[in-house]
Design an enzyme around this catalytic site. Structure first.
Site, mmCIF file in Angstrom:
data_model
loop_
_atom_site.group_PDB
_atom_site.id
_atom_site.type_symbol
_atom_site.label_atom_id
_atom_site.label_comp_id
_atom_site.label_asym_id
_atom_site.label_seq_id
_atom_site.Cartn_x
_atom_site.Cartn_y
_atom_site.Cartn_z
ATOM 1 N N SER A 200 0.843 -1.196 0.000
ATOM 2 C CA SER A 200 0.000 0.000 0.000
ATOM 3 C C SER A 200 0.883 1.253 0.000
ATOM 4 C CB SER A 200 -0.942 -0.039 1.204
ATOM 5 O OG SER A 200 -2.023 0.825 1.021
ATOM 6 N N ASP B 295 -8.857 -5.911 -4.977
ATOM 7 C CA ASP B 295 -8.461 -4.862 -4.022
ATOM 8 C C ASP B 295 -9.645 -3.928 -3.775
ATOM 9 O OD1 ASP B 295 -7.325 -2.473 -2.773
ATOM 10 O OD2 ASP B 295 -5.385 -3.345 -3.264
ATOM 11 N N HIS C 62 -7.270 -5.778 -0.268
ATOM 12 C CA HIS C 62 -6.157 -4.843 -0.147
ATOM 13 C C HIS C 62 -5.018 -5.437 0.691
ATOM 14 C CE1 HIS C 62 -4.042 -1.168 -0.513
ATOM 15 N NE2 HIS C 62 -4.026 -0.949 0.784
#
Ligand SMILES: *[C@@H]1O[C@H](CO)[C@@H](O)[C@H](O)[C@H]1NC(C)=O
Ligand SMILES: *[C@@H]1O[C@H](CO)[C@@H](O)[C@H](O)[C@H]1NC(C)=O
Ligand SMILES: *[C@@H]1O[C@H](CO)[C@@H](O)[C@H](O)[C@H]1NC(C)=O
Ligand SMILES: *[C@@H]1O[C@H](CO)[C@@H](O)[C@H](O)[C@H]1NC(C)=O
Ligand SMILES: *[C@@H]1O[C@H](CO)[C@@H](O)[C@H](O)[C@H]1NC(C)=O
Length: 539
Positions: free
Chosen positions: A192, A400, A440
């Site tokens: 991320s 995601d 994610h």
């Protein structure tokens, strides 16, 4: 400093060899680090602690981004350093120095707009024998809080790249001096914002890392927060025409799995190829007599279509890709995420009172002009990194639910467009792996394997790596080490799903992940074992 002779042991599982001498380690005291940093006027020592085998360490009580200590640690020396970065900013970083050092350094990163030393991932990576590093990026906040940035341009620069770079440089000095021996290889792994930080660092300072494992990189600033804010606004305010109650999200996802799963050639509950799915949104429409708890009005369908479609603004300007079919909207449609609104309010517009419904294209243009913290890579020509032998492995979940998967393709395409015309075969130093079903950075709603031991990935019962499969086929960290140190590039990785994401319950399914643009195609047999799949070109 008072050096002591300690034995040096390599983690047998790695079977990667180093020229090994007995290591001279300094003693784990404040004095040691004061001496190491004596020539660095900006640096001071926050704290030093000796952690026994099996011990834990962290700053859980005050660290808003990582409020849990690292546990089950190997015996190590933990140190935290403070660096003044400008008259109005400073940052901290932590270093774990294991007694049994593998001669390598591993840096890890952060999440969202948050600030805090990532002790949990440092702890995990120290179990391989790495000396590990993480910075707080210059502030203390949780991942979705961007309010700290108001009128703090220097703090934003620290967050953007400066704290990462300074931490890596100073941590390397510390590691070399502490062990009395030069670091053999330098790695980076995180997801991320952590993915963005690794790519930004290798672009600006190609010498920092030999290998970077970047998961779901939040690389595209200021576009990404624009997209996050826009997504929230599609379903804002609550009760507006077309508002989709979160209670309807499961029905949307279920219909997408129902239609898209078979289209990939195997009905297994997993959408393997969301971008090739033809999805009929009309099948979600409520028909006469149908209870409205599992279907949508025409206006609600419009809202859903927006969420799964590209964000295109005035004059057909493409801003950001939409999310994949099958993505659970809960994270960004239930309420407007401050990941988007705080960024525009406190980093760009600097208005303590701001009506988010006024957000428009002019704000995006302004953000691009200001470019807070220069957070995105500014040059996609990664030749300097490649030429010194650097390797970049990027991965992204195909489901995601925070950062649209396709933004990883945009990054890939940008790099391709710069480097392929120079005759570079990207596969030589840069490989992208898509992980079907993964949300994610970790986890999957669908019964899809996702665990590869990457940054911010965790399953119950694993302190590090992929229990039962600690090798370069299954563990992305070991795969990167093989690539960098032996020149063996990963042609596929095998993702693992343990039952209930719990190691002790055994493996539910494993499946190969392929080098983009190849895809794993089912070739027959038990779909839960990797040999029933083959990485294939699409053309
Ligand atoms: C975390 O570790 C620190 C340093 O060892 C310790 O002081 C603190 O009590 C620990 N906190 C928790 C919640 O375990
Ligand atoms: C908001 O503040 C940042 C510094 O924190 C500055 O770079 C930016 O230009 C300001 N925005 C406006 C609209 O003045
Ligand atoms: C279903 O319809 C009822 C009556 O019109 C309404 O009160 C309720 O909010 C609707 N539920 C959903 C999930 O839209
Ligand atoms: C959109 O295009 C028109 C016609 O070219 C131009 O006048 C206008 O400035 C553009 N709008 C924006 C926001 O760029
Ligand atoms: C997984 O957990 C569920 C309950 O949450 C349980 O019913 C099931 O038996 C577990 N699976 C295994 C393989 O233990």
């Amino acid at each position: 400093m008072t050096p002591s002779r300690r034995g040096f042991s390599l983690l047998a599982a790695l079977s990667l060899s180093l020229a090994v001498d007995a290591v001279t380690q300094c003693s784990c005291t404040v004095d040691t680090f004061k001496q190491i940093l004596a020539g660095n006027a900006a640096a001071s020592v926050n704290y030093v602690a000796s952690v026994p085998q099996g011990g834990s360490f962290g700053d859980a009580a005050t660290n808003l981004a990582f409020p849990t200590n690292a546990t089950d640690l190997p015996a190590l020396c933990a140190v935290s350093i403070h660096i003044v970065s400008s008259p109005t900013s400073s940052y901290n970083f932590g270093v774990f120095l294991p007694e049994s050092w593998n001669g390598r350094i591993m840096t890890t990163g952060n999440g969202g707009l948050g600030g805090g030393i990532n002790y949990p991932d440092m702890g995990k990576f120290s179990l391989y024998g790495f000396a590990t590093v993480s910075t707080d990026t210059g502030h203390n906040s949780n991942a979705v809080d961007g309010t700290w940035a108001l009128n703090q341009p220097e703090m934003i620069i620290d967050w953007g790249w400066r704290a990462m770079h300074g931490s890596v440089v100073t941590a390397k000095e510390i590691v070399n001096a502490f062990y009395g021996r030069s670091i053999e290889y330098s790695y980076y792994a995180s997801c991320s914002t952590g993915g963005r930080q690794g790519i930004k660092e290798l672009e600006l300072y190609p010498d920092s890392f030999d290998g970077v494992v970047a998961g779901a990189p939040a690389w595209w600033f200021p576009r990404l927060p624009a997209s996050t804010l826009k997504q929230g606004l599609y379903n804002y305010p609550v009760g507006k025409e077309g508002y989709i109650s979160p209670s309807l999200f499961p029905a949307i996802v279920a219909e997408m799995i129902k239609q898209c799963d078979p289209q990939d050639g195997l009905v297994d509950g997993v959408i393997n190829d969301p971008f090739s799915c033809n999805f009929d949104f009309n099948s979600l429409l409520c028909l006469p007599g149908q209870a409205n708890s599992s279907c949508l009005t025409a206006a609600q369908i419009s809202t859903a279509r927006q969420f799964y479609s590209n964000f295109v603004d005035v004059n057909q300007t493409f801003i950001f890709p939409g999310v994949s079919l099958g993505v659970d909207p809960s994270l960004v449609l239930s309420a407007v995420s401050t990941l988007g609104s705080d960024y525009y309010q406190y980093w760009v517009l600097n208005q303590t009172e701001w009506d988010i419904t006024n957000f428009d294209y002019a704000d995006i243009q302004l953000a691009e002009e200001i470019n807070p913290g220069q957070a995105a890579p500014s040059d996609f020509d990664l030749s300097s990194f490649k030429d010194r032998g650097g390797k970049l492995l990027q991965y992204h979940g195909l489901a995601d639910n925070l950062i649209a998967t396709k933004s990883s393709f945009v990054l890939y395409d940008n790099i391709y467009e710069k480097m392929a015309p120079q005759g570079v075969d990207l596969d030589d130093f840069y490989r992208l792996f898509m992980i079907p079903g993964m949300q994610h950075c970790s986890g999957s709603e669908m019964p899809a394997p996702w665990y590869i031991g990457g940054g911010s990935q965790a399953v119950t019962g694993a302190t590090y790596s992929v229990p039962g499969y600690m090798d370069a086929k299954h563990d992305v960290i070991l795969a990167m080490m093989e690539w960098v140190e032996r020149g063996v590039a990963p042609d596929e990785l095998i993702a693992t799903k343990y039952w209930n994401d719990t190691v002790s319950e055994g493996v539910e399914v494993q499946r190969p992940l392929c080098v983009y643009p190849k895809q794993a195609k089912y070739i027959g047999g038990n779909p839960s074992v990797p040999s029933s799949w083959k990485c294939k070109s699409l053309y």
